[in-house]
Each structure stands twice: as structure tokens, then as C-alpha cells.
Design a protein around this motif. Structure first.
Motif, PDB file in Angstrom:
ATOM      1  N   LEU A   1      35.686  29.697  36.243  1.00 28.40           N
ATOM      2  CA  LEU A   1      37.135  29.704  36.008  1.00 28.40           C
ATOM      3  C   LEU A   1      37.670  28.277  35.983  1.00 28.40           C
ATOM      4  O   LEU A   1      38.463  27.909  35.107  1.00 28.40           O
TER       5      LEU A   1
ATOM      6  N   VAL B   1      39.320  41.926  37.671  1.00 27.05           N
ATOM      7  CA  VAL B   1      40.137  42.966  38.290  1.00 27.05           C
ATOM      8  C   VAL B   1      39.626  44.343  37.885  1.00 27.05           C
ATOM      9  O   VAL B   1      39.483  45.231  38.712  1.00 27.05           O
TER      10      VAL B   1
ATOM     11  N   VAL C   1      39.494  36.616  34.424  1.00 23.74           N
ATOM     12  CA  VAL C   1      40.250  37.103  35.568  1.00 23.74           C
ATOM     13  C   VAL C   1      40.583  38.581  35.409  1.00 23.74           C
ATOM     14  O   VAL C   1      40.394  39.386  36.325  1.00 23.74           O
TER      15      VAL C   1
ATOM     16  N   LEU D   1      44.906  36.596  41.422  1.00 22.61           N
ATOM     17  CA  LEU D   1      44.074  35.819  40.524  1.00 22.61           C
ATOM     18  C   LEU D   1      44.914  34.907  39.643  1.00 22.61           C
ATOM     19  O   LEU D   1      44.517  33.784  39.337  1.00 22.61           O
TER      20      LEU D   1
ATOM     21  N   LEU E   1      36.516  45.163  39.741  1.00 26.75           N
ATOM     22  CA  LEU E   1      36.745  45.506  41.147  1.00 26.75           C
ATOM     23  C   LEU E   1      36.914  47.007  41.310  1.00 26.75           C
ATOM     24  O   LEU E   1      36.475  47.597  42.282  1.00 26.75           O
ATOM     25  N   TYR E   2      37.534  47.638  40.296  1.00 29.60           N
ATOM     26  CA  TYR E   2      37.783  49.071  40.396  1.00 29.60           C
ATOM     27  C   TYR E   2      36.472  49.849  40.491  1.00 29.60           C
ATOM     28  O   TYR E   2      36.286  50.672  41.378  1.00 29.60           O
TER      29      TYR E   2
ATOM     30  N   ILE F   1      43.850  46.789  43.464  1.00 32.10           N
ATOM     31  CA  ILE F   1      43.842  46.295  42.085  1.00 32.10           C
ATOM     32  C   ILE F   1      45.113  45.488  41.785  1.00 32.10           C
ATOM     33  O   ILE F   1      45.057  44.395  41.233  1.00 32.10           O
TER      34      ILE F   1
ATOM     35  N   HIS G   1      45.307  42.178  43.763  1.00 32.02           N
ATOM     36  CA  HIS G   1      44.214  41.305  43.330  1.00 32.02           C
ATOM     37  C   HIS G   1      44.564  40.647  41.996  1.00 32.02           C
ATOM     38  O   HIS G   1      44.337  39.456  41.794  1.00 32.02           O
ATOM     39  N   LEU G   2      45.146  41.435  41.114  1.00 34.42           N
ATOM     40  CA  LEU G   2      45.566  40.892  39.822  1.00 34.42           C
ATOM     41  C   LEU G   2      46.550  39.745  40.026  1.00 34.42           C
ATOM     42  O   LEU G   2      46.403  38.659  39.459  1.00 34.42           O
TER      43      LEU G   2
END
Lengths: 487, 484
Positions: free
Chosen positions: A402, A424, A420, B169, A427-428, B162, B165-166
Motif C-alpha cells: 500500500l 475489506v 484496500v 483503511l 475480511l468478510y 466490515i 474496517h473500511l
């Protein structure tokens, strides 16, 4: 001079020894072959570590008469460490995971031979040697994919073989074009001999496209990825671990060498970097989005692997930008290392589960936290690390990618933002597995993990946490390895 | 010394995780012990701070040398008040978890890990470290909601994970931009660099950072994860989410948004104030419509956090002091309110307002404390909420008088939904459910409740010491744009 190839010699000798000793053993005693391979890998790893130590001070170990073919810089040594580490973990895990299977001799010797091919691929600076090394590593894994013969592994291996042979053809074709244009197979000579922008420019681009497509299949970049989920799903879990964590990384080392050393003339660089940028964007997005829909953990890991390969592809695009090249390549290297450990570990965790005939569907993992606490804990660590959560290895390397893409700015920042968003999304589906492992009500009974498999998982999990908490040495190692590629 | 504030809870986490095999009592007493020790340690830190020791930063070590990342910890008045609040609310949260019986080791382990993360956020003066702690708080929260939450817990847990976290970031991209310009993640190096940076760059970075904070605080329209998370989380976790995690956002806004980028913040201040005002009203109206008392408190919390942001946006000495005061005050009040909703479920068996009628007759302690907490929350003079909101409004008056008039209109609304709730539940006709309610109060319920009640009253009647301490921070902040 020959002592520089000592680690490779050790692996070769052990691989042959395994084959021959295999003939003399009764079926019950064949477990010994696993321990023998383990010994070979440990010795080789120690030798490579010694090489790393001297390469740190002198940057390059002199390869003498072989220096047209191989280059033993820190970059090569870094990859050899990755391959040996993965092979070590997989063999350690296989001692338990394949205990009930036959053909152990073939299994271990093929794995060693494949590792040998990868180690040569890491050092090769000559197109022919690169091709031979990549083929040695790949052909051994074609056979490994069919290990534990049944319909599913046969399908996996068949698909893998056909695609693998096809992609090798593409690679050879690309290489022959480059040879025709430059009159040499040595990457350094190609770099100086390639014609500039002229009539032959499009032939050169054609060669580049064939190389990208060929290696694109090997790293399973979209749109060359179709084989990967079927193969990773079908093959035995330790083999999948080996394929995802080692074989795939070998394609990256070849790509880096060929493109950075041989093909980075300014005109050409802009074009292939753009191509890689598009490839990276498509690969990470498709990999992660499709992974969302997977109910099978091995398939999910396969698609996540595709997504993660996309993250590494970003750094090829960054080479054309203003960002520091060793930062970009260093970021890629560290991610290759961390991904090898965490993805290899995750597949080994699936192997540990299947030892108790636990399937690889999400539901099969219900309450694994009670049933196999150690496996579930290690799996959680790998998954959190894959998702890029701080204090785990994956976070550090993702942070570097990044940073490199933010440093590049402009269009490249877009790749960073895509990274990014993909993070995300990923992560799910990683968190979903954790939820199944710890937060479901299914009644299960506690089982003891197979000891060696547990040891492999613990080593991998420890490394993931250690790199996450004390990343300093690993960051500087990957940065120096990257800069040795350019020197 | 500050590093122990992070290490101690981590040790406690390990201790209580391992303590599980010796039974529930062992796990929770380890957690209670470490949270008390941490509280003691933070009081010692306060003592040293008041003694005039140099604590900004207190310690710095190299962590990742190639990227100029350091392990830099320090406190000023603002972070110290939040450290104290964290330590206090953790004692409350551990006591609120007294009856957790499923997997207590895991539960307390996660809870204490979260404390380490929270402490880290408030102490870190290296932006990378700040981000790392910021993210790590989320993981135990996810597990805690998922493992011990209400019926729709997996949905709620996934959503909070979620969404925030979004946001984080994007904040991280902003932080990386700052690093690339400054060559270091250190707060001080970045602050030096920014004094010479151009406005376009600062503006971009600010917006990226703001997204992260807005998700965490949360401001409408970034709040959609909140009602589910607050409602589905187990009571102690809700206390921490509302009392501390939301403060992370506000703290980040002040520490990074305002102190690092004062002019940029000022140019966006009006827009942020408008957003905050929308939050205040939207959440207040939504609270009015809730039947579930926990959801009501959740929305009321959003509304009060909006007020807090109004104070920051006022960029006035009194307003910012009020905002920092509100961080502490809101932390205490919302913790008390959520603690009571937890007790309601336990004693009465429901959180539905209409089914709680006549509570005060059957469970007088619970009923009267609920009255007290509601009054504190709606800003009754003499209690801490009043001091905070008055200062915020005064600050806002001097900067944006029109917005201040609008903000005042929200006060009767807040009073409205709280009093209406009390009228229907506590003082209404005794409902069937309440007939069977248990009126007993155990020590682990009484102690935290009384502690919070006393502190809320004390801060309301005699806010001077805290205000004075906070004043040093807000004076520095206002001085950044040449005020005072």
C-alpha cells in the motif's frame, strides 16, 4: 565455486536417495523416507541461511564460470529460503497427513525434485535455465496433484497438467521471440541487445505478451486462473499447500528476473507495467469477489490465493512509476514470503482437519475450536493474517504494498485503493470461517491433533505472529533482497 | 511507565484465558484484578502528570527502522482523561460481566485484549502505532459480539467489522500519505512537516482521515452499523463500544484532524458542524421512535456524540474544553445507562419500554438509578452532562451562533424521549412482567452503579479540576490558529 550449489546438491542427493531407498523398504517402514527428506531440507535450509549471511555483507556471491547462467544474490537466496521453508513445513505436515497413503517414496522425492527446480529458478539469469528449472518444478507437481488417486485428484491433476503444458508452450514461444531479437539467452545481454522502438518493437511486445500469458497461468492471474480452484480443491491438502505457497511463488521469481533484468528498457517498461496494472486490478477483484461465494474452504483459499497474487502483481505496475523500485519490489517480496507461510499454513490446517475425516465445507468446520483447538487457533491466525490485521505478518507486507502504491501516486494510487477495498471484502469471507470454527453450537468431541502436523502448524503460526510483532529484520531483508536485484 | 498500561491488560488477558480451566471465578477475578491494577496505574500516571513530569512523549523506541516507525507513547491532558476513563469503564465492564458463564476464559481474555488496544490508541504518538492499535481493538469486539451477543449477533458483528474496517483503511491511506511526505510516522515529525505543506495535500489527507473517524464516532450517515452492534452486543461490550470506541473516533479527530491540520480543519469546520447537527437531530428523532430501551440509549448516544463533534467544530476554547469534558461525561453516563439495560434484562426479563411499566414500585433501586441516568443524559443542571453541553453550546455561540440556536432546539427533544420513556416504563402502570421482577441488588451491581452515579454528580457539581486540566490541551489547540 561448486560449493555455492551445495544446497541444491544436497536436495538432489536426498531426492535420489529417497527414490532408491524406497525400493528396499517394506510398506510399513516407508515413513522413514519422510524423515529423510525432512533431514535433507533442514540441511539445505541451514546451508542457504549461511549463504544469506555472507550475501548480506557482500551482496553477491561469485558464481565463477556459472555466472552466465546463475546469479547468487540476496534476491535468489530470499526465494530459496521461502521455497525451503514451505517444503519443510509441507513435508513435516505430510508425515502425518499421508500416513495412511501408499507411494510415499514417489511423493517425497517428487516434492524434493520440485523444490530443486524452484531453487534453480530463483538463481537463473538465463532464459533456457529458467525454463528448464520451471519445468522441473512444474512437472513434479503435476504428478503430485494426482497423488492419492481418485476421481477428484485425477481431474485436478489433468487440468493442471494440460494448462501447465500449454502455458509452458506460451513461455517458450515468448522466450524464442526475445532470443531472436537479441541473439542471446542471458538476461543481462538481452537487456543491452534489445532493439529500441522501431519496426521490431511489436515483435518485442508480442514476446512480452506471450511471457505474461504463460507465467500468468502459473501464478493464476485472471483471466488465466480457471484451473487453480479445481486443482487446489481436488489435490490432497498438503499438495495444495505446496502448490499455493511454493510453486506459485516460483512463477513470481521468474517474472521478476525476466522483466526487471531483461525487459526494463524505458519504452518497453511503460507498456508491460500498464499491462500488469490491469492484470493486478482484475485479478485481485475477481479473486476476492468470487471467494465470497465459496462454501468450500479449499476453493475459498484458492480464490483468495488468486486475489493475493493480484496484490503482488501491483508491484510490477509500480516499476514504471516514480516510487522507489526497491520499495516496490521489497514489498512484493515480503508479501510473497508472508503469503507463503500463511496460505501454506491454512492448507495444512485443512489437512489436519481431514486427518479426522473432517471435510472442507464450511459446515464441516463447525465448532472446530472445540474439536481441534490447536488447528482452529492456527487457522484463525492464518486467516487474520491473510486479511491483513495488525500484529500478523500479512499486515506488514500489505502495508508495504500500500505504501509503495501511495508513493507512486496518480493511477497507481487507484491500485492502492482497490487493494484496500479488496482487503475489506476478503475480511468478510475469512471472518466467516472463524465464525464457523468458534461460534456454532454443533456438538463435537475433543480430538488430539496429529503431532507432527500440529508442529508444522505451530511453526507457521509462530512465524506469522513473530513477523507481525517484530517485522524490522524481515522488512530490511526483503528491501535489501530487492535492491540486490537491481545492482 | 505508559507501556505497562498496554502490557498489563495483555497479561490479564492471558491470565484469565488460562484461568478458565480453574473455573469461572478464577477467570473473572484475574480480569477484575488486572483492571483494578490498570486503574491504579493510570492514577499513578495522573499523579506524575500533575507533578509536571515530561510525558509528551514519555518513551520512544525504534520498531521498524526502514519506515521510521517508532514505539512512541505519551500523554497530555486529553489522552490522560481518556486513559482514566478507559481504566474506570473497564472495572465497570468486568463487573457487568460477572455472570458470563459460557467460555469465561475466552470472554475475559478478549475483553482485556481490547483494553490493551484502547490504551494503545490513546497513548500512541506514532501514527503507524496509532493505526495498529486502532485496528486491533476491532478484532476482540468482533469476537465478543459474535460469541456472547443477542439473537442477530453474527450479522451485527460482521457489520461492525466490515464497516469500521473500511473507514479505518481510508484513514490508513491518509496516514501513509503523511508518512511519505515526512519520512517518518512520528507525530512530531509529521507535525513539523505539515507546517510547510501545501493546502491541497492537507485537504486530501484530512478527508481520508475524517472518513475513518466518522465511521468510528459515528456521524450520520456513517452510523448504520451502530444500532445493530450496540443492541446485539452483550451489555459489557456495549458499555465499551459506546463509552470508549466512539471516543476513539472523537480522539482521533482532535489529535490528528485538529492538532495536525488546524487550518484544514477550520476550512471544513462548518460542514462538519452541519453533519454533526444532522446527527444530533436524526438520532434524537429516531430515539423517539424506539420501543427497545437499549436501542433508545444507542441512538441517544449517537445524538450526544454529535454534540461532542459540534464542540470540536466550534474551534473555540470553551467549546473544545466542553467537547473533551463531554468525552468523559458521555462515557460515564452512557456506561451507566447500558449497565442498567443489562440489569433490566436480568431482573425483569425484557427491554421493551411498554412492558416495563411500574418498575419503580417493584425494583426501586433500578428504577431510581434509571431516572437519575436519564436526567444526567438529558443534561440536568448539577450533573456532568449539563456542564459539557453548556460549554459546547457557549463555544458554538461564539463561532456559529445560528447553528447554536438550532442545536439548542435538540435539548427539549432529548428531554422528550427520555421523560416519555420514563413515564411509560418506570412510572407507568405496573405491567405483568414487572410484577415478577426481582428487586434484589448484588454487590457487583451496586458498586459500579454507585461509582458512576457519584462521579457523574461530582463532575457536575465541581467540574473545575477536570476542566482546568483539559484547559491546557484546548488552549494549545486554539493557539494553533492564533486564538486566545
Amino acid at each position: 565455486m561448486l560449493e555455492l550449489l551445495l544446497p541444491e546438491l544436497v536436495i538432489a542427493i536426498f531426492a535420489l536417495a529417497v527414490i532408491f531407498i524406497d525400493m528396499t523398504l517394506r510398506e510399513d517402514d516407508k515413513e522413514f523416507l519422510g524423515y529423510l527428506s525432512l533431514l535433507g531440507l533442514v540441511v539445505a535450509l541451514a546451508l542457504v541461511l549461511m549463504q544469506a549471511k555472507s550475501a548480506y555483507t557482500s551482496q553477491l556471491l561469485d558464481a565463477g564460470v556459472l555466472s552466465d547462467l546463475i546469479r547468487l544474490d540476496l534476491f535468489a537466496i530470499f526465494f530459496k529460503l521461502v521455497f525451503l521453508l514451505v517444503a519443510l513445513l509441507v513435508v513435516l505436515g505430510s508425515l502425518d497427513a499421508t500416513r495412511k497413503d501408499r507411494y510415499k517414496g514417489e511423493y517425497y522425492s517428487l516434492m524434493l525434485l520440485s523444490t530443486l527446480g524452484m531453487m534453480f529458478a530463483a538463481m537463473a539469469v538465463d532464459l533456457v535455465l529458467i525454463f528448464v528449472a520451471v519445468e522441473l518444478a512444474s512437472i513434479a507437481t503435476f504428478a503430485l496433484a494426482a497423488y492419492r488417486k481418485n476421481r477428484r485428484t485425477t481431474e485436478a491433476a489433468m487440468k493442471y497438467f494440460v494448462i501447465g503444458a500449454f502455458s509452458s508452450g506460451l513461455i517458450v514461444f515468448g522466450m524464442s521471440l526475445l532470443y531472436g531479437l537479441s541473439g542471446s539467452t542471458n538476461l543481462y545481454e538481452i537487456a543491452t541487445a534489445l532493439p529500441g522502438a522501431g519496426e521490431l518493437y511489436w515483435v518485442m511486445v508480442l514476446g512480452v505478451v506471450f511471457l505474461i500469458a504463460g507465467f500468468g497461468y502459473k501464478v493464476a492471474a485472471v483471466p488465466f486462473h480457471m484451473w487453480a480452484p479445481d486443482t487446489y480443491h481436488g489435490a490432497a491438502s498438503p499438495v495444495s499447500a505446496f502448490l499455493a505457497a511454493a510453486t506459485k511463488k516460483m512463477a513470481f521469481v521468474a517474472l521478476l528476473r525476466i522483466f526487471v533484468v531483461g525487459l526494463s528498457t524505458p519504452a518497453l517498461l511503460q507498456d508491460w507495467a500498464l499491462l500488469f496494472g490491469v492484470l493486478a486490478a482484475v485479478t485481485m477483484t475477481l479473486g476476492n469477489v468470487v471467494a465470497l461465494a465459496q462454501r468450500n474452504i479449499k476453493r475459498m483459499l484458492a480464490y483468495s490465493s488468486i486475489g493475493q497474487a493480484g496484490y503482488v502483481l501491483i508491484i510490477f505496475a509500480l516499476l514504471a512509476s516514480e516510487a522507489d523500485v526497491s520499495l516496490s519490489v521489497g514489498a512484493g517480496l515480503l508479501h510473497i514470503l508472508t503469503h507463503a507461510i500463511m496460505k501454506g499454513g491454512a492448507f495444512l490446517a485443512v489437512a489436519a482437519a481431514s486427518y479426522y475425516a473432517i471435510g472442507s465445507e464450511l459446515e464441516d468446520f463447525s465448532n472446530l475450536g472445540r474439536r481441534l483447538p490447536l488447528t482452529a487457533l492456527a487457522m484463525t491466525i492464518f486467516l487474520l493474517s491473510l486479511a491483513g490485521i495488525p500484529f500478523f505478518a500479512g499486515f506488514v507486507s500489505k502495508f508495504m504494498i500500500l505504501t509503495a502504491s501511495v508513493a507512486a501516486g496518480g493511477f497507481y494510487l487507484f491500485l492502492g485503493i482497490l487493494l484496500v477495498i479488496n482487503s475489506v471484502v476478503s475480511l468478510y469471507y475469512y471472518a466467516r470461517v472463524i465464525r464457523y470454527m468458534y461460534f456454532s453450537d454443533r456438538e463435537v468431541k475433543r480430538e488430539r491433533e496429529p503431532r507432527l502436523l500440529a508442529a508444522a502448524l505451530l511453526i507457521a503460526a509462530f512465524l506469522v505472529v513473530y513477523i507481525g510483532v517484530f517485522p524490522d529484520a524481515f522488512v530490511s531483508l526483503s528491501l535489501s533482497a530487492a535492491s540486490s536485484l537491481f545492482s | 511507565m505508559l507501556a505497562y498500561l498496554v502490557l498489563l491488560p495483555l497479561l490479564g488477558a492471558l491470565g484469565s484465558y488460562l484461568g478458565e480451566r480453574y473455573g469461572l471465578a478464577r477467570a473473572r477475578s484475574v480480569a477484575l484484578g488486572t483492571s483494578l491494577l490498570t486503574a491504579l496505574l493510570s492514577v499513578l500516571v495522573l499523579q506524575r502528570y500533575l507533578g509536571g513530569a515530561e510525558m509528551f512523549p514519555e518513551q520512544s523506541q525504534v520498531w521498524i527502522s526502514d519506515f521510521g516507525i517508532g514505539f512512541i507513547l505519551g500523554v497530555d491532558a486529553m489522552s490522560l482523561s481518556l486513559v482514566l476513563l478507559t481504566a474506570l469503564l473497564y472495572v465497570v465492564a468486568v463487573l457487568a460481566s460477572w455472570n458470563i458463564s459460557t467460555n469465561p476464559g475466552r470472554y475475559f481474555g478478549l475483553l482485556m485484549t481490547m483494553e490493551a488496544g484502547l490504551m494503545g490508541v490513546f497513548l500512541a504518538l506514532d501514527l503507524f502505532l496509532f493505526y495498529v492499535f486502532w485496528e486491533i481493538v476491532l478484532i476482540p469486539a468482533f469476537f465478543l459480539i459474535n460469541g456472547w451477543g443477542g439473537e442477530r449477533r453474527s450479522y451485527a458483528a460482521m457489520k461492525v467489522l466490515i464497516y469500521t474496517h473500511l473507514g479505518s483503511l481510508f484513514m490508513f491511506i491518509g496516514i501513509i500519505m503523511l508518512y511519505l511526505k515526512a519520512g517518518s510516522f512520528s507525530f512530531f515529525a509529521i507535525s513539523d512537516m505539515l507546517s510547510a505543506a501545501d493546502a491541497g495535500f492537507k485537504s486530501l489527507v484530512f478527508l481520508l482521515l475524517f472518513v475513518g473517524f466518522a465511521f468510528k464516532i459515528p456521524l450520520v450517515p456513517f452510523h448504520t452499523w451502530l444500532p445493530d452492534a450496540y443492541t446485539e452486543a452483550p451489555t459489557p461490550v456495549t458499555i465499551l463500544l459506546a463509552g470508549l470506541l466512539s471516543k476513539m473516533g472523537a480522539y482521533g479527530l482532535l489529535r490528528l484532524g485538529v492538532t495536525l491540520l488546524p487550518e484544514t480543519f477550520q476550512s471544513y469546520a462548518y460542514a462538519i458542524a452541519l453533519l454533526a447537527l444532522v446527527s444530533v437531530f436524526y438520532a434524537a428523532f429516531t430515539a423517539l421512535a424506539q420501543r427497545d430501551i437499549k436501542r433508545l440509549v444507542a441512538f441517544s448516544s449517537v445524538s450526544h456524540m454529535g454534540f461532542l463533534v459540534l464542540g470540536i467544530a466550534s474551534f473555540d476554547f470553551v467549546g473544545i474544553s466542553g467537547a473533551i469534558f463531554q468525552m468523559v461525561s458521555h462515557g460515564l453516563i452512557v456506561a451507566l445507562l447500558f449497565f442498567l439495560t443489562g440489569m433490566l434484562v436480568e431482573k425483569v426479563g425484557s427491554r421493551e419500554i411498554p412492558r416495563l411499566g411500574g418498575l419503580i414500585t417493584r425494583a426501586p433501586f433500578l428504577g431510581w438509578v434509571l431516572v437519575f441516568a436519564s436526567l444526567a443524559s438529558l443534561g440536568l443542571p448539577g450533573l456532568s452532562g449539563f456542564v459539557a453541553e453548556l460549554s459546547i453550546l457557549l463555544g458554538l455561540f461564539s463561532t456559529y451562533p445560528f447553528l447554536a440556536y438550532l442545536a439548542v432546539l435538540s435539548l427539549p427533544l432529548t428531554a422528550g424521549y427520555y421523560l416519555w420513556m420514563l413515564q411509560r416504563s418506570t412510572f407507568g402502570a405496573t405491567s405483568e412482567l414487572v410484577e415478577g421482577a426481582r428487586g434484589d441488588v448484588r454487590w457487583h451491581e451496586a458498586v459500579p452503579v454507585l461509582l458512576l452515579v457519584v462521579l457523574i454528580t461530582l463532575l457536575g457539581l465541581y467540574p473545575a479540576p477536570l476542566m482546568e486540566m483539559i484547559g491546557s490541551t484546548s488552549r494549545e489547540i486554539v493557539a494553533l490558529i492564533g486564538g486566545i
